[in-house]
Design an enzyme around this catalytic site. Structure first.
Site, PDB file in Angstrom:
ATOM      1  N   HIS A 115       0.819  -1.221   0.000  1.00  0.00           N
ATOM      2  CA  HIS A 115       0.000   0.000   0.000  1.00  0.00           C
ATOM      3  C   HIS A 115       0.850   1.267   0.000  1.00  0.00           C
ATOM      4  O   HIS A 115       0.345   2.352  -0.266  1.00  0.00           O
ATOM      5  CB  HIS A 115      -0.927   0.002   1.226  1.00  0.00           C
ATOM      6  CG  HIS A 115      -2.020  -1.023   1.108  1.00  0.00           C
ATOM      7  ND1 HIS A 115      -3.312  -0.703   0.785  1.00  0.00           N
ATOM      8  CD2 HIS A 115      -2.000  -2.370   1.235  1.00  0.00           C
ATOM      9  CE1 HIS A 115      -4.053  -1.809   0.732  1.00  0.00           C
ATOM     10  NE2 HIS A 115      -3.277  -2.836   1.006  1.00  0.00           N
ATOM     11  N   ASP A 159       3.505   9.472  -0.769  1.00  0.00           N
ATOM     12  CA  ASP A 159       2.316   8.707  -0.402  1.00  0.00           C
ATOM     13  C   ASP A 159       2.112   7.596  -1.424  1.00  0.00           C
ATOM     14  O   ASP A 159       2.299   7.829  -2.624  1.00  0.00           O
ATOM     15  CB  ASP A 159       1.081   9.630  -0.414  1.00  0.00           C
ATOM     16  CG  ASP A 159       0.114   9.322   0.718  1.00  0.00           C
ATOM     17  OD1 ASP A 159      -0.006   8.150   1.089  1.00  0.00           O
ATOM     18  OD2 ASP A 159      -0.515  10.267   1.228  1.00  0.00           O
TER      19      ASP A 159
END
Ligand code: GDG
Length: 514
Positions: free
Chosen positions: A158, A366
């Site tokens: 992720h 991110d």
């Protein structure tokens, strides 16, 4: 139909409405076939607990079995806070300065992965499909294979995968990356992440690309592709129609009727670029006096990993910046920044997003950033707000019509926020329409289906036919020498570790491209 087995650090009850995107996606998939969700229980035993560490708790939630394992204090501290969030999280986000390369931590990380593998194995059926999630569990497939597990296993990361030069700063990088080759499929968030993996395989691991996303290294073949995660658009829009969301929207519209609202919603993590965002906002007020008494920033910083020093530091820095901006620019009836260090109820988030003229999503790094997609989904198509998005968020690869910024460039970001506040309605509508289309097309259900169908298409036959006992003898998954000194996991012995396997790993721990 094969049963799906999901493995993640934490397990969520798929029936609970409060669950986030991952829980929704997994719950959806698990409910269809019936399935098993396995992970840490969230409980750290202190020696007086009812069940000993390593005990498997099982509960049934409809067709889904939840199986969780408690951890003892030492294992938890080195696996979770120590290695996962003290080494892997900072390095994978490019923050080498915040990583703690204490050698003992990797051993605890491996020990917990071994423990989870041992506890999971007896719960598996022959044709199960396994989907492992995130950086806490990189070595899980290697540990499962060493125990004889032949099922298809997929892994989704992720967070971003950094370039080889950064990865190689982790003393155990060769072991970690080798472990990935025990998976049949690895999913990454972006094409850039896949490029980083490809470079690592070719430049550091002596491997090669085979085309169509396939790679070979360490005598193993695996597939690695990008699967950008999406949000549950329908669920989020339904939430937007709910009472809590509408109330929030009305309250904000009323409260800020004479002003323009800027909004940031983030976990209070150093990767999210919050101090830089605050400085950009201060720059906006300094350079554009017409925004004073007008532009108001609401920043939600939800508490996270509070036991770690780096998180206490970022909290202090943010509080001090907010205080300074409010002190310098605030007036008796206007505070430029409203910073809230709390977790908001999920059902009020769409209303808050819809009320904001500008959504600020400006992480320094991110994996994807779901808030960017939630902000788009929450907007009124007739009068949408503007998304200001960091070019270093994975979402920037998809959301081209956002205003992209370099969050390190405080002046540049302030200029773009000013542009967002003045964007004409027709341009806002045009950009929003395209953004929304992409957010809807590649939602979380698309992501889950794309990953699972790619996993089913992998060719694990050679893996099934392979004699894994030889791999084990050859030290598959054996990490660097310092880890051998650690105690074995809860009644288990570490496999024997021949000297030549260690020599191989040591020879690879060299930064070749700098
Ligand atoms: C990791 C990766 C990747 C935030 N504050 C509150 C709250 N949230 C919700 C948001 C959103 C979620 O949490 C945050 O998701 P992000 O994607 O932004 O970030 P991470 O938590 O770092 O997630 C990331 C993601 O995994 C998925 O693969 O995109 O890159 O780092 O849904 O709305 N929710 C509630 N109150 C809050 O105050 N209820």
């Amino acid at each position: 139909m094969s049963r799906l087995v999901v493995i993640s650090n934490r397990v969520a009850d798929p029936a609970k409405a409060a669950a986030g995107g991952l829980a929704v996606a997994m719950g959806d998939a698990l409910r269809q076939t019936g399935g098993l969700w396995f992970g840490w229980s969230g409980t750290v035993t202190d020696g007086h607990a009812a069940a000993p560490a390593g005990h498997v708790h099982r509960t049934q939630a409809g067709k889904v079995t939840l199986a969780t394992v408690d951890l003892d204090r030492a294992d938890h501290d080195s696996y979770y806070a120590g290695y996962s969030n003290g080494v892997l999280w900072p390095v994978f986000h490019g923050r080498l300065d915040l990583a703690n390369f204490d050698t003992g931590l990797a051993a605890g990380y491996r020990r917990v992965n071994q423990l989870l593998a041992r506890r999971l194995l007896p719960l598996l059926a022959e044709d199960d499909i396994l989907w492992v999630h995130d950086y806490h569990l990189i070595p899980l497939a290697a540990e499962l294979r060493a125990l004889g597990c032949r099922q298809r296993i997929g892994f989704f990361l992720h967070i971003p995968l950094p370039p080889p030069t950064l990865l190689a700063a982790i003393p155990e990088h060769a072991w970690l990356m080798r472990c990935l080759f025990a998976y049949d499929l690895m999913g990454l968030q972006t094409r850039q992440d896949v490029q980083h993996f490809e470079r690592y395989v070719c430049e550091e691991a002596g491997g090669q690309t085979l085309g169509d996303g396939a790679f070979r290294a360490h005598g193993q073949r695996m597939v690695c592709r990008d699967f950008p995660i999406g949000i549950d658009v329908d669920g989020f829009m339904a939430l937007a129609q709910g009472g809590a969301s509408r109330d929030m929207y009305e309250r904000m519209k009323h409260e800020y009727a004479q002003r323009r609202l800027l909004l940031g919603i983030d976990r209070l993590d150093y990767s999210k670029g919050l101090p830089q965002r605050l400085r950009a906002f201060r720059e906006l007020l300094a350079r554009h006096p017409e925004q004073r008494r007008r532009a108001t920033l609401i920043q939600i910083g939800s508490p996270t990993r509070e036991g770690l020093d780096a998180y206490a530091d970022i909290r202090r820095e943010l509080e001090s910046l907010c205080g300074a901006i409010n002190g310098d620019y605030g007036e008796l009836d206007w505070m430029p920044v409203r910073y809230i260090h709390q977790t908001l109820p999920r059902d009020s988030i769409p209303g808050l997003c819809r009320a904001a003229a500008v959504g600020l999503v400006t992480p320094l790094r991110d994996g994807m950033n779901l808030v960017a997609k939630e902000y788009v989904a929450a907007q009124d198509p007739a009068d949408p707000g503007v998304l200001v998005l960091s070019r270093f968020a994975g979402a920037a690869e998809q959301l081209h019509e956002a205003l992209l910024v370099n969050p390190y460039d405080v002046h540049g970001t302030a200029a773009v926020v000013q542009q967002a506040l003045h964007m004409p309605l027709h341009e806002r509508r045009q950009r929003h329409q395209r953004l929304l289309q992409r957010v809807c097309e590649q939602d979380v259900h698309w992501w889950r289906k794309a990953f699972l169908s790619a996993l089913k298409e992998t060719r694990p036959q050679e893996r099934r036919d392979r004699d894994w006992s030889k791999e084990r003898e050859a030290g598959f998954g054996i990490p660097v020498p310092s880890m051998r000194q650690e105690r074995p996991p809860l009644g288990l012995e570490l496999p024997a570790c021949p000297a030549d396997a260690l020599a191989l790993d040591a020879s690879r721990s060299v930064v070749s491209d700098r």
